[in-house]
Design a protein around this motif. Structure first.
Motif, PDB file in Angstrom:
ATOM      1  N   ASN A 234    -126.477  62.813 -14.098  1.00  0.00           N
ATOM      2  CA  ASN A 234    -125.464  63.731 -14.819  1.00  0.00           C
ATOM      3  C   ASN A 234    -123.978  62.420 -15.075  1.00  0.00           C
ATOM      4  O   ASN A 234    -123.243  63.457 -15.573  1.00  0.00           O
ATOM      5  N   VAL A 235    -124.210  61.775 -15.275  1.00  0.00           N
ATOM      6  CA  VAL A 235    -123.273  60.701 -15.089  1.00  0.00           C
ATOM      7  C   VAL A 235    -123.570  59.708 -16.158  1.00  0.00           C
ATOM      8  O   VAL A 235    -124.593  59.421 -16.394  1.00  0.00           O
ATOM      9  N   LYS A 236    -122.884  59.298 -17.248  1.00  0.00           N
ATOM     10  CA  LYS A 236    -123.050  58.520 -17.914  1.00  0.00           C
ATOM     11  C   LYS A 236    -121.543  57.626 -18.424  1.00  0.00           C
ATOM     12  O   LYS A 236    -120.035  58.094 -17.939  1.00  0.00           O
ATOM     13  N   TYR A 237    -121.714  56.405 -18.136  1.00  0.00           N
ATOM     14  CA  TYR A 237    -120.513  55.100 -18.436  1.00  0.00           C
ATOM     15  C   TYR A 237    -120.688  54.363 -19.060  1.00  0.00           C
ATOM     16  O   TYR A 237    -121.805  53.808 -19.497  1.00  0.00           O
ATOM     17  N   MET A 238    -119.054  54.094 -19.327  1.00  0.00           N
ATOM     18  CA  MET A 238    -119.403  53.112 -20.742  1.00  0.00           C
ATOM     19  C   MET A 238    -118.674  52.236 -20.374  1.00  0.00           C
ATOM     20  O   MET A 238    -117.196  52.254 -19.768  1.00  0.00           O
ATOM     21  N   SER A 239    -118.496  50.540 -20.398  1.00  0.00           N
ATOM     22  CA  SER A 239    -117.974  49.366 -20.759  1.00  0.00           C
ATOM     23  C   SER A 239    -118.071  48.800 -21.735  1.00  0.00           C
ATOM     24  O   SER A 239    -118.811  48.088 -22.207  1.00  0.00           O
ATOM     25  N   MET A 240    -116.836  48.783 -22.899  1.00  0.00           N
ATOM     26  CA  MET A 240    -116.892  47.510 -23.249  1.00  0.00           C
ATOM     27  C   MET A 240    -115.645  46.804 -23.432  1.00  0.00           C
ATOM     28  O   MET A 240    -114.487  47.306 -23.769  1.00  0.00           O
ATOM     29  N   TRP A 241    -116.063  46.145 -24.304  1.00  0.00           N
ATOM     30  CA  TRP A 241    -114.739  43.979 -24.576  1.00  0.00           C
ATOM     31  C   TRP A 241    -115.054  45.105 -26.364  1.00  0.00           C
ATOM     32  O   TRP A 241    -115.777  43.986 -26.914  1.00  0.00           O
ATOM     33  N   ALA A 242    -113.711  44.271 -26.956  1.00  0.00           N
ATOM     34  CA  ALA A 242    -113.450  44.111 -28.247  1.00  0.00           C
ATOM     35  C   ALA A 242    -112.012  43.182 -28.262  1.00  0.00           C
ATOM     36  O   ALA A 242    -112.183  42.682 -27.922  1.00  0.00           O
ATOM     37  N   GLN A 243    -112.717  42.752 -29.755  1.00  0.00           N
ATOM     38  CA  GLN A 243    -111.101  41.716 -30.376  1.00  0.00           C
ATOM     39  C   GLN A 243    -110.809  42.828 -31.503  1.00  0.00           C
ATOM     40  O   GLN A 243    -111.563  43.336 -32.567  1.00  0.00           O
ATOM     41  N   PHE A 244    -109.948  42.152 -31.945  1.00  0.00           N
ATOM     42  CA  PHE A 244    -108.781  43.741 -32.748  1.00  0.00           C
ATOM     43  C   PHE A 244    -108.113  42.307 -33.707  1.00  0.00           C
ATOM     44  O   PHE A 244    -108.167  40.569 -33.011  1.00  0.00           O
ATOM     45  N   GLN A 245    -107.673  42.406 -35.059  1.00  0.00           N
ATOM     46  CA  GLN A 245    -106.602  41.609 -35.408  1.00  0.00           C
ATOM     47  C   GLN A 245    -105.605  42.377 -35.828  1.00  0.00           C
ATOM     48  O   GLN A 245    -105.118  43.242 -36.027  1.00  0.00           O
ATOM     49  N   ASP A 246    -104.063  41.637 -35.883  1.00  0.00           N
ATOM     50  CA  ASP A 246    -103.261  41.819 -35.866  1.00  0.00           C
ATOM     51  C   ASP A 246    -102.430  41.270 -36.872  1.00  0.00           C
ATOM     52  O   ASP A 246    -102.283  40.529 -37.283  1.00  0.00           O
ATOM     53  N   LEU A 247    -102.246  42.634 -38.535  1.00  0.00           N
ATOM     54  CA  LEU A 247    -102.171  41.432 -39.820  1.00  0.00           C
ATOM     55  C   LEU A 247    -100.417  41.520 -40.359  1.00  0.00           C
ATOM     56  O   LEU A 247    -100.021  40.949 -41.096  1.00  0.00           O
ATOM     57  N   LYS A 248     -99.974  41.644 -38.723  1.00  0.00           N
ATOM     58  CA  LYS A 248     -98.381  42.392 -39.139  1.00  0.00           C
ATOM     59  C   LYS A 248     -97.928  40.993 -37.529  1.00  0.00           C
ATOM     60  O   LYS A 248     -96.874  40.633 -38.478  1.00  0.00           O
TER      61      LYS A 248
END
Length: 533
Positions: A234-248
């Protein structure tokens, strides 16, 4: 050794799917489409991890309903090739015992009228390809080439922010009245065993049971990510790595492009019983390049099973940590109560002092949703309240804030707002009706001010350290009313004829902006694009 481990993880990410025996395409859907499956997702007699989106389409609780939508109108009668391709099938469809493939042309042609701007239109030509290889691997990609003459309020947003809402940057800037942009997604998913899924994508993610999310939403543009999802009982686990961009942030050089930042996210969802689900969330954002040059990916955040806040503190607290909670209780047969809270920073003595301390930064959500309202089959509904205190999600610089591509990673209003939204969706055969009402109040900044609504401004430029309150600044009221009537032509890629109308009013002590918009179009795809601001 750590470098080789990271390399191995990235290589594994080049594969994808949903469940080992019956692979399906891992494809995000719009909120309107998800709402059609409230009956399956919020059934009080079953357990479904409803807060983690996109869903795996071959989940046993969802697959039958999704397949039923895709197969609508098909029958065993022999039809012409044109009839089948127009109304019931993918343009290209290959189904073999060891692989599948499909492809479609995705039109999004809209013509309309805006009271403030006259004629408006959108001309989008898109494609999608997807399929499976064997029993463990699936893939999906789509792309869009677009030109548009927007309603005036969207045109103002694009000119001020340099981006198309929920998509990418405006190619030619505010000098052009006609906007031009391109947009693409890609997803690879691999399930080595039924308990673990590995996904590599250029797309979006969403955590929550509501229309908005104060934890992680799909408001902003696509971003590259690598995600591990595990299910055990009954347990679901997520681990995520992401890269974002900053236009400012100022570019380091033309060759380096927009400035980058990294994010790591953990979410654990526990179905306590058939009715109650509890979720626990944490995340850290850090900048790719700091004052010393290049920082890059921080391996201290690579472990998928560690609580992130102590690691951020161990690094000297240079980064932006956020923790949160998500809960859902299926109160009645056709009604679920849900909520979220996000804590950005918290000083207990200042909270209980009630003095409006700026660094007490948090947001929360509470709502109800369900299906078969008033005993009318297929009438789905949602009523939701969201709020965020001033300066929530902001940081010392925009390279650390909780945003990507000039839009928030949480609610579209950023911070310093209160919002009530209700959405109703009804389907009958090939017809679909949607109605939405959004009432919001938020505080805007005057010249040189920072009242905490714009999360891309440094909190070091705040107007006050004490005496802050939600909706401070130029108090602005928004009323947004939208209705759509659609006739479904082909369910496999949501091709439909759609008539829509919007009444929008944004008022404060300085100005009043009121408009009415009507549109008609031939539309397709399941994208979630937000224009309700």
């Amino acid at each position: 050794m750590n470098k080789y481990l990271l390399l191995a993880i990235i290589i594994l990410g080049g594969f994808t799917t949903l469940k080992a025996q019956t692979p399906n395409i891992y494809q995000p859907f719009s909120y309107d489409f998800y709402q059609k499956f409230n009956k399956q997702v919020y059934d009080k007699d079953t357990r479904f991890h409803s807060a983690m989106k996109p869903y795996f389409q071959d989940d046993s609780l969802l697959k039958l309903a999704v397949d039923s939508f895709y197969d609508y109108g098909s029958d065993t009668l022999k039809r012409s090739w044109v009839h089948r391709k127009l109304l019931n099938e993918h343009l290209i469809a290959i189904n073999k015992s060891d692989y599948t493939f499909y492809g479609d042309f995705l039109p999004d042609f809209i013509a309309g009228y805006d009271k403030d701007r006259g004629s408006i239109w959108t001309n989008t030509r898109g494609y999608q390809f997807g399929g499976t290889i064997g029993s463990k691997f699936s893939f999906y990609t789509s792309g869009y080439e677009n030109q548009a003459k927007f309603p005036q309020y969207i045109q103002n947003f694009v000119n001020a922010n340099g981006i198309i809402p929920s998509e990418v940057n405006d190619k030619f800037g505010p000098s052009r009245n006609i906007k031009d942009w391109s947009y693409a997604t890609a997803l690879l998913s691999y399930t080595p065993v039924k308990y673990i899924n590995i996904t590599l994508g250029q797309d979006k993610n969403f955590i929550g049971d509501g229309y908005r999310s104060v934890l992680l939403s799909d408001v902003a543009s696509n971003y590259p990510f690598f995600k591990l999802t595990g299910t055990l009982g009954n347990v679901k686990y997520m681990s995520m790595w992401a890269q974002f961009q900053d236009l400012k942030a100022p570019e380091l050089s033309y060759d380096n492009g927009f400035r980058k930042k990294w994010g790591v996210f953990h979410y654990l969802d526990w179905n306590v019983n058939n009715r109650l689900s509890l979720g626990f969330f944490d995340s850290v954002i850090w900048q790719d390049a700091d004052s010393t040059g290049k920082r890059g990916f921080d391996l201290s955040y690579a472990n998928p099973f560690i609580f992130l806040r102590p690691i951020e503190g161990q690094n000297g607290s240079p980064d932006n940590a956020l923790i949160g909670f998500n809960g859902k209780y299926e109160l009645l047969r056709n009604l679920a109560v849900y909520g979220q809270i996000a804590i950005d920073e918290f000083t207990s003595k200042e909270v209980f002092a009630g003095n409006g301390y700026w660094a007490n930064k948090f947001a929360y959500q509470i709502g109800i949703k369900g299906f078969d309202a008033f005993k009318l089959k297929n009438l789905n509904y949602l009523l939701e309240y969201n709020t965020a205190r001033p300066y929530t999600y902001s940081e010392r610089t925009s390279l650390l804030n909780y945003g990507h591509y000039n839009q928030p990673l949480a609610n579209i209003f950023g911070a310093n707002y209160r919002e009530f939204v209700t959405i109703w969706n009804y389907s009958y055969k090939r017809f679909n009706l949607m109605g939405k009402l959004d009432l919001a109040k938020y505080g805007l900044d005057g010249p040189g001010d920072n009242y905490g609504g714009d999360i891309f401004k440094s909190y070091d430029t705040r107007n006050y350290s004490y005496g802050n309150f939600t909706t401070q600044g130029i108090a602005t009221n928004l009323t947004y009313l939208e209705g759509r009537v659609a006739y479904l032509i082909n369910p496999n890629y949501n091709l439909r004829l759609e008539l829509g109308g919007i009444i929008r009013s944004e008022t404060n002590s300085l100005s009043q902006n009121k408009t009415g918009i009507i549109t008609f179009g031939l539309r397709s795809t399941f994208r979630n694009l937000y224009n309700d601001f």
